[in-house]
Write a protein that holds these residues in place. Structure first.
Motif, PDB file in Angstrom:
ATOM      1  N   GLN A 176       0.824  -1.205   0.000  1.00 52.39           N
ATOM      2  CA  GLN A 176       0.000   0.000   0.000  1.00 52.39           C
ATOM      3  C   GLN A 176       0.861   1.259   0.000  1.00 52.39           C
ATOM      4  OE1 GLN A 176      -2.339  -0.777   3.529  1.00 52.39           O
ATOM      5  NE2 GLN A 176      -4.062  -1.611   2.353  1.00 52.39           N
ATOM      6  N   SER A 215      -4.018  -0.691   8.528  1.00 56.05           N
ATOM      7  CA  SER A 215      -3.844  -2.063   8.056  1.00 56.05           C
ATOM      8  C   SER A 215      -3.029  -2.915   9.021  1.00 56.05           C
ATOM      9  CB  SER A 215      -3.176  -2.069   6.674  1.00 56.05           C
ATOM     10  OG  SER A 215      -3.976  -1.391   5.729  1.00 56.05           O
ATOM     11  N   PHE A 218      -2.874   3.247  -3.774  1.00 60.20           N
ATOM     12  CA  PHE A 218      -3.654   3.222  -2.548  1.00 60.20           C
ATOM     13  C   PHE A 218      -4.133   4.632  -2.198  1.00 60.20           C
ATOM     14  CE2 PHE A 218      -3.831   3.479   2.144  1.00 60.20           C
ATOM     15  CZ  PHE A 218      -4.826   2.542   2.372  1.00 60.20           C
ATOM     16  N   TRP A 222     -13.484  -5.533  -1.886  1.00 62.82           N
ATOM     17  CA  TRP A 222     -12.580  -6.213  -2.809  1.00 62.82           C
ATOM     18  C   TRP A 222     -12.422  -5.443  -4.111  1.00 62.82           C
ATOM     19  CZ3 TRP A 222     -10.038  -9.625  -0.157  1.00 62.82           C
ATOM     20  CH2 TRP A 222     -10.662 -10.202   0.961  1.00 62.82           C
ATOM     21  N   THR A 233     -10.257  -2.351  -3.376  1.00 67.16           N
ATOM     22  CA  THR A 233      -8.872  -2.771  -3.170  1.00 67.16           C
ATOM     23  C   THR A 233      -8.199  -3.098  -4.498  1.00 67.16           C
ATOM     24  OG1 THR A 233      -9.392  -3.657  -0.977  1.00 67.16           O
ATOM     25  CG2 THR A 233      -7.398  -4.484  -2.041  1.00 67.16           C
ATOM     26  N   THR A 240      -5.025  -0.932  -5.498  1.00 65.05           N
ATOM     27  CA  THR A 240      -3.719  -1.583  -5.322  1.00 65.05           C
ATOM     28  C   THR A 240      -3.496  -2.745  -6.282  1.00 65.05           C
ATOM     29  OG1 THR A 240      -4.642  -2.971  -3.537  1.00 65.05           O
ATOM     30  CG2 THR A 240      -3.568  -0.915  -2.895  1.00 65.05           C
ATOM     31  N   LEU A 281      -4.480  -8.843   0.401  1.00 67.05           N
ATOM     32  CA  LEU A 281      -5.599  -8.654   1.323  1.00 67.05           C
ATOM     33  C   LEU A 281      -6.311  -9.975   1.584  1.00 67.05           C
ATOM     34  CD1 LEU A 281      -7.341  -6.574   2.910  1.00 67.05           C
ATOM     35  CD2 LEU A 281      -8.835  -6.486   0.903  1.00 67.05           C
ATOM     36  N   TYR A 298     -17.151   0.110   1.455  1.00 62.42           N
ATOM     37  CA  TYR A 298     -15.700   0.011   1.613  1.00 62.42           C
ATOM     38  C   TYR A 298     -15.373   0.508   3.016  1.00 62.42           C
ATOM     39  CZ  TYR A 298     -10.707   0.758   0.919  1.00 62.42           C
ATOM     40  OH  TYR A 298      -9.333   0.727   1.050  1.00 62.42           O
TER      41      TYR A 298
END
Length: 408
Positions: free
Chosen positions: A63, A91, A296, A324, A327, A331, A339, A379
């Motif tokens: 990230q 995270s 990110f 998902w 993400t 990224t 993840l 999210y």
């Protein structure tokens, strides 16, 4: 060190119901504490927790570098805002809790703070639901109260979206789902009538949060997690009483005019409405930059760059309304796989402790299920207060001697 860990975890527990900045301070202190323990070679972690922590660090590292890669490949035109980029700390927060928890966890203190905090916060939320909030907080707090003044009822019978001490209906209701898991675990497996009674009161309080906040996905998630916990963990009187309370709450929702209208718009919003619009733009970003993403924290500027073609609004561009998909868009495939590995290792470690009889792990596992149900349409990491609430519960579930919770 034990006193320092007690203070960090206590401040974090207060922050879950009080303010995002309090949680961020506690999370930063937890990361620092974990680094101190690692430097002093005093960390005693079991292999499955060690694997989870290593994968979490790998995700955070990716990230951190992904915006630079996105700039280098032309997928992004600038670095993300500092507030979003700083969420890399979130995270690793769960791993930090698991690490400092090896020193010792004040289970009774944390249970008391979370229980008392949610009982008071939900009472405030109920007041905000029925009464127009007119008090203006100090400008220093930078709180936006407009969401508390949004009327979901009628002019004759107004009903406002509660926000608790967080003054935001989604932060309030989603953080409640994080706490719901531990409360249900204690309700099902707690020792003593008073402990179970308090846990039952907290379950009702945290379910009241999404009801008073008109948060559809959170309320549905709460019902699913409650029914799952009652069917799998409890029996006899507790199961019957719990299912009866859940049924009563479902009836309450069904007979409330404002909620009936709110639920009636759910299908339209999900299939062909705003969420579909946001997800379609997220998929577009994935198709354009599948491997490394747009960086990110860069979903919003990347989505707004397509505004002339997609018509995406400033609010909907924030994320793809799915964990998902967002993400992957930010990224890339690498971040998506990292993840998935992090959450897979976390689930494995929690399941192992749940089977060994850890009440804290059982609660964290229920919280984990709630997180992933909610993540289908939200999210959740966008709001640090929400993400850190879940990380706090998950980290505690991984702590050594967590099965001793009901003995204190």
């Amino acid at each position: 060190m034990r006193r320092a860990v007690t203070l960090i975890l206590a401040v974090w527990a207060v922050g879950v119901v009080l303010a995002e900045v309090v949680q961020q301070i506690a999370a930063g202190a937890a990361v620092l504490g974990a680094l101190v323990l690692a430097f002093r070679k005093e960390l005693r972690l079991e292999p499955d927790v060690r694997a989870y922590i290593r994968m979490t660090l790998a995700l955070a590292a990716w990230q951190l570098v992904s915006p630079a890669l996105a700039l280098a490949t032309g997928a992004a035109e600038r670095w993300p805002r500092s507030a979003r980029y700083g969420q890399v700390l979130d995270s690793v927060a769960g791993a930090a809790v698991a690490a400092i928890g090896t020193v010792g966890v004040p289970w009774a203190l944390l249970a008391g703070l979370l229980a008392g905090g949610w009982l008071v916060a939900s009472a405030l939320g109920l007041f905000q639901h029925f009464v127009l909030w007119t008090w203006e907080p100090p400008a220093l707090l930078k709180l936006n109260l407009s969401r508390l003044q949004e009327n979901f009822g009628t002019e004759e019978h107004p009903r406002y979206a509660a926000g608790g001490f967080l003054f935001h209906r989604l932060r309030f209701s989603h953080s409640a789902i994080a706490t719901l898991g531990p409360a249900l675990a204690l309700l099902a497996r707690g020792r003593g009538v008073w402990q179970r009674a308090l846990a039952g009161a907290v379950v009702c309080a945290v379910l009241l949060a999404p009801f008073a906040a008109f948060a559809r996905a959170a309320l549905l998630t709460g019902f699913i997690v409650c029914v799952l916990a009652l069917l799998l963990l409890s029996r006899g009187t507790i199961r019957k009483t719990g299912l009866a309370v859940a049924a009563a709450l479902a009836v309450l929702v069904a007979v409330t005019p404002a909620w009936r209208e709110r639920l009636g718009k759910a299908a339209e919003n999900l299939f062909g409405g705003e969420r579909t619009h946001a997800m379609s733009v997220g998929w577009r970003l994935v198709k354009e930059h599948p491997l490394v993403g747009v960086g990110f924290g860069n979903h919003k500027p990347a989505a707004l760059a397509t505004q002339t073609e997609t018509g995406i609004t400033d609010l909907l561009a924030t994320d793809a309304h799915n964990l998902w998909l967002t993400t992957w868009a930010e990224t890339g495939l690498v971040g998506l796989l990292l993840l998935a590995a992090v959450h897979g290792l976390l689930a494995r470690a929690l399941i192992r402790r749940h089977r060994a009889g850890s009440v804290a792990a059982t609660g964290a596992l229920l919280s984990f299920v709630g997180f992933h149900i909610l993540s289908l349409v939200h999210y959740l990491p966008f709001h640090s207060s929400v993400h850190l609430s879940f990380m706090f519960i998950w980290g505690l579930g991984l702590c050594a001697r967590s099965e001793d919770l009901t003995r204190q």
